[in-house]
Design a protein around this motif. Structure first.
Motif, PDB file in Angstrom:
ATOM      1  N   LEU A  12       0.897  -1.196  -0.011  1.00  0.00           N
ATOM      2  CA  LEU A  12       0.067   0.082  -0.125  1.00  0.00           C
ATOM      3  C   LEU A  12       0.952   1.348   0.045  1.00  0.00           C
ATOM      4  O   LEU A  12       0.693   2.036  -0.611  1.00  0.00           O
ATOM      5  N   ALA A  13       1.902   1.291   0.871  1.00  0.00           N
ATOM      6  CA  ALA A  13       2.731   2.428   0.937  1.00  0.00           C
ATOM      7  C   ALA A  13       3.401   2.479  -0.673  1.00  0.00           C
ATOM      8  O   ALA A  13       3.408   3.687  -1.168  1.00  0.00           O
ATOM      9  N   ALA A  14       3.780   1.641  -1.211  1.00  0.00           N
ATOM     10  CA  ALA A  14       4.355   1.654  -2.592  1.00  0.00           C
ATOM     11  C   ALA A  14       3.287   2.216  -3.755  1.00  0.00           C
ATOM     12  O   ALA A  14       3.702   2.909  -4.462  1.00  0.00           O
ATOM     13  N   GLU A  15       1.952   1.796  -3.428  1.00  0.00           N
ATOM     14  CA  GLU A  15       0.993   2.189  -4.295  1.00  0.00           C
ATOM     15  C   GLU A  15       0.826   3.755  -4.093  1.00  0.00           C
ATOM     16  O   GLU A  15       0.857   4.782  -5.218  1.00  0.00           O
ATOM     17  N   VAL A  16       0.941   4.221  -2.987  1.00  0.00           N
ATOM     18  CA  VAL A  16       0.805   5.656  -2.518  1.00  0.00           C
ATOM     19  C   VAL A  16       2.090   6.225  -3.326  1.00  0.00           C
ATOM     20  O   VAL A  16       1.929   7.617  -3.841  1.00  0.00           O
ATOM     21  N   ALA A  17       3.141   5.876  -3.060  1.00  0.00           N
ATOM     22  CA  ALA A  17       4.250   6.547  -3.560  1.00  0.00           C
ATOM     23  C   ALA A  17       4.426   6.644  -5.045  1.00  0.00           C
ATOM     24  O   ALA A  17       4.878   7.560  -5.735  1.00  0.00           O
ATOM     25  N   GLN A  18       3.777   5.750  -5.675  1.00  0.00           N
ATOM     26  CA  GLN A  18       3.598   5.697  -7.016  1.00  0.00           C
ATOM     27  C   GLN A  18       2.670   6.803  -7.599  1.00  0.00           C
ATOM     28  O   GLN A  18       2.833   7.476  -8.556  1.00  0.00           O
ATOM     29  N   ALA A  19       1.861   6.892  -6.614  1.00  0.00           N
ATOM     30  CA  ALA A  19       0.844   7.965  -7.191  1.00  0.00           C
ATOM     31  C   ALA A  19       1.366   9.232  -6.809  1.00  0.00           C
ATOM     32  O   ALA A  19       1.035  10.404  -7.594  1.00  0.00           O
ATOM     33  N   ARG A  20       2.142   9.579  -5.718  1.00  0.00           N
ATOM     34  CA  ARG A  20       2.838  10.779  -5.442  1.00  0.00           C
ATOM     35  C   ARG A  20       3.607  11.039  -6.599  1.00  0.00           C
ATOM     36  O   ARG A  20       3.810  12.282  -7.210  1.00  0.00           O
ATOM     37  N   ALA A  21       4.336  10.097  -7.247  1.00  0.00           N
ATOM     38  CA  ALA A  21       5.412  10.364  -8.429  1.00  0.00           C
ATOM     39  C   ALA A  21       4.581  10.868  -9.664  1.00  0.00           C
ATOM     40  O   ALA A  21       4.798  11.711 -10.526  1.00  0.00           O
ATOM     41  N   ALA A  22       3.174  10.422  -9.861  1.00  0.00           N
ATOM     42  CA  ALA A  22       2.382  10.792 -11.014  1.00  0.00           C
ATOM     43  C   ALA A  22       1.970  12.293 -10.693  1.00  0.00           C
ATOM     44  O   ALA A  22       1.963  12.945 -11.657  1.00  0.00           O
ATOM     45  N   PHE A  23       1.730  12.597  -9.390  1.00  0.00           N
ATOM     46  CA  PHE A  23       1.277  13.973  -9.165  1.00  0.00           C
ATOM     47  C   PHE A  23       2.718  14.882  -9.519  1.00  0.00           C
ATOM     48  O   PHE A  23       2.205  16.031  -9.799  1.00  0.00           O
ATOM     49  N   ASP A  24       3.674  14.404  -9.042  1.00  0.00           N
ATOM     50  CA  ASP A  24       4.682  15.528  -9.318  1.00  0.00           C
ATOM     51  C   ASP A  24       5.250  15.686 -10.784  1.00  0.00           C
ATOM     52  O   ASP A  24       6.059  16.441 -10.907  1.00  0.00           O
ATOM     53  N   ALA A  25       4.904  14.517 -11.418  1.00  0.00           N
ATOM     54  CA  ALA A  25       5.299  14.659 -12.765  1.00  0.00           C
ATOM     55  C   ALA A  25       5.001  15.874 -13.646  1.00  0.00           C
ATOM     56  O   ALA A  25       3.980  16.431 -13.281  1.00  0.00           O
ATOM     57  N   PRO A  26       5.456  15.885 -14.636  1.00  0.00           N
ATOM     58  CA  PRO A  26       4.980  17.024 -15.631  1.00  0.00           C
ATOM     59  C   PRO A  26       3.204  16.765 -16.183  1.00  0.00           C
ATOM     60  O   PRO A  26       2.888  15.449 -16.558  1.00  0.00           O
TER      61      PRO A  26
END
Length: 410
Positions: free
Chosen positions: A188-202
């Motif tokens: 679950l932590a990894a899934e949230v981290a992936q979503a954060r990366a998408a949010f921070d991407a251009p």
């Protein structure tokens, strides 16, 4: 004594599954074939990623639980979640609704809330943002099992990202991270981290006066609120002074408008406009006549916000009230950007599910997938109805601006 021991083992397996420890759960029920054990084994196999085996075990468990409506509804909910993960979206909305009603009727508030969360996730995936938001708004979040709460907040973040509300998306991601941390489940932590990366991407590109700038979601939101004339090439419309001019069904007009906006404050040669709008390599008099007609139509569409003036070599766009002109473009463009945006989640999609999510014909999706396959961008797994498509490399951009979603009226 055996029944009591089986009950204790099943309870321990269920607790292990709730904590994300599928292997410990399997140790408790691996050698049993009674329906409750089959259901637990199916959920454990799903957590371990063997979704075909999980689907079969849950199907067998549901058949053996006909006389137990609550347990049967839980099996159907687990099977529906697997269908969502495998992008088997055909009748999933109905299946989730049926499972949710059955669980609520049996007083299982936790699993009924989880079913509602999955419904919202499906609605988000297929672009029905207002419905997804309504489902989340009516959801009893306090009833959700701890392991379901991060996913619920990720859905809320996804809705906010698609609606270009950066602050709401960031707040939802923060809540998802805290909820995942409380569970102690690494996946679950990894899934949230992936979503954060998408949010921070251009999330988009600003094109103004011949210069390009990458924008994150907050930058896109600020651009939408700026006092300028904005050509939104993500949603094919012109925006300015609280007015929206939609051109989604007018690709030629949109191509002409974008070319004029990208060149502003300069003009655009007629040959360039012909190439951009009609893909004409060698223009003749019929092309020029058509260009005049389409420019006239575009003038009519833009009349409240701008005018188009002819110059010696072409045309120039002139905004009213002295506003600046800018273009908002997706971070990555191409003929099949929508397909790549969906496949960017790393999951394996069927062509029918892609057609449903993009709201286009299955034949259009199949043509697009074949073109992307020839270009080495996607590959397929399985045969016949079991065929699934995946991206060979996951693009480094989020889906927030590449998928259809209406802009808020201001």
């Amino acid at each position: 004594m055996s029944n009591k021991h089986d009950g204790i083992a099943a309870a321990a397996a269920a607790q292990a599954l709730a904590a994300g420890d599928a292997l410990s759960a399997l140790k408790r029920v691996a050698l049993r074939d009674d329906p409750p054990a089959l259901a637990l084994r199916g959920i454990a196999m799903a957590q371990l990623g063997d979704l075909d085996r999980a689907r079969d075990l849950l199907r067998r468990a549901a058949r053996g639980l006909r006389a137990e409506p609550l347990a049967r509804a839980r099996c159907r909910l687990a099977a529906a979640e697997i269908a969502l993960v495998t992008r088997d979206l055909g009748s999933l909305d109905q299946a989730l609704g049926t499972a949710r009603d059955a669980l609520a009727g049996q007083g299982d508030r936790a699993n009924a809330a989880h079913a509602a969360c999955l419904q919202a996730r499906l609605l988000l995936l297929t672009g029905r943002l207002d419905q997804a938001e309504a489902v989340l708004g009516a959801l009893d979040a306090a009833a959700l099992p701890p392991a379901s709460r991060p996913g619920c907040w990720l859905v809320a973040a996804g809705i906010a990202m698609r609606h270009i509300r950066a602050g709401d998306a960031r707040a939802a991601l923060d809540r998802a991270a805290r909820a995942a941390h409380k569970t102690g489940i690494a996946a679950l932590a990894a899934e949230v981290a992936q979503a954060r990366a998408a949010f921070d991407a251009p999330a988009g590109r600003l094109i103004e006066s011949g210069r390009e700038t990458l924008l994150d979601l907050a930058g896109v939101e600020a651009l939408l609120g700026a006092d300028l004339l904005l050509v939104d090439a993500c949603r094919n419309l012109l925006r300015g002074d609280g007015t929206l001019v939609p051109l989604a069904g007018r690709p030629v007009l949109m191509a002409l408008l974008r070319a004029l906006a990208e060149a502003w404050p300069g003009d655009v040669p007629r040959e360039t406009l012909l190439a951009r709008a009609f893909r004409a390599r060698q223009a003749d008099e019929s092309h020029r006549a058509r260009l005049r007609v389409e420019i006239g139509r575009l003038r009519g569409q833009l009349a409240p916000l701008a005018e188009i003036r002819a110059t010696g070599r072409g045309f120039v766009l002139e905004p009213r009230a002295g506003r600046r002109i800018a273009v908002l473009a997706p971070p990555v463009e191409g003929d099949h950007a929508g397909l790549l945006a969906l496949l960017a989640d790393g999951e394996a999609w069927s062509s029918s599910a892609l057609a449903l999510a993009l709201d286009v014909s299955p034949r259009s999706v199949q043509r697009g997938l074949k073109a992307l396959e020839r270009a080495g961008r996607v590959e397929w797994l399985g045969h016949g109805r079991a065929r699934r498509w995946v991206a060979r490399t996951v693009p480094g951009f989020p889906t927030s601006l590449l998928l259809p979603a209406p802009l808020p009226m201001r």
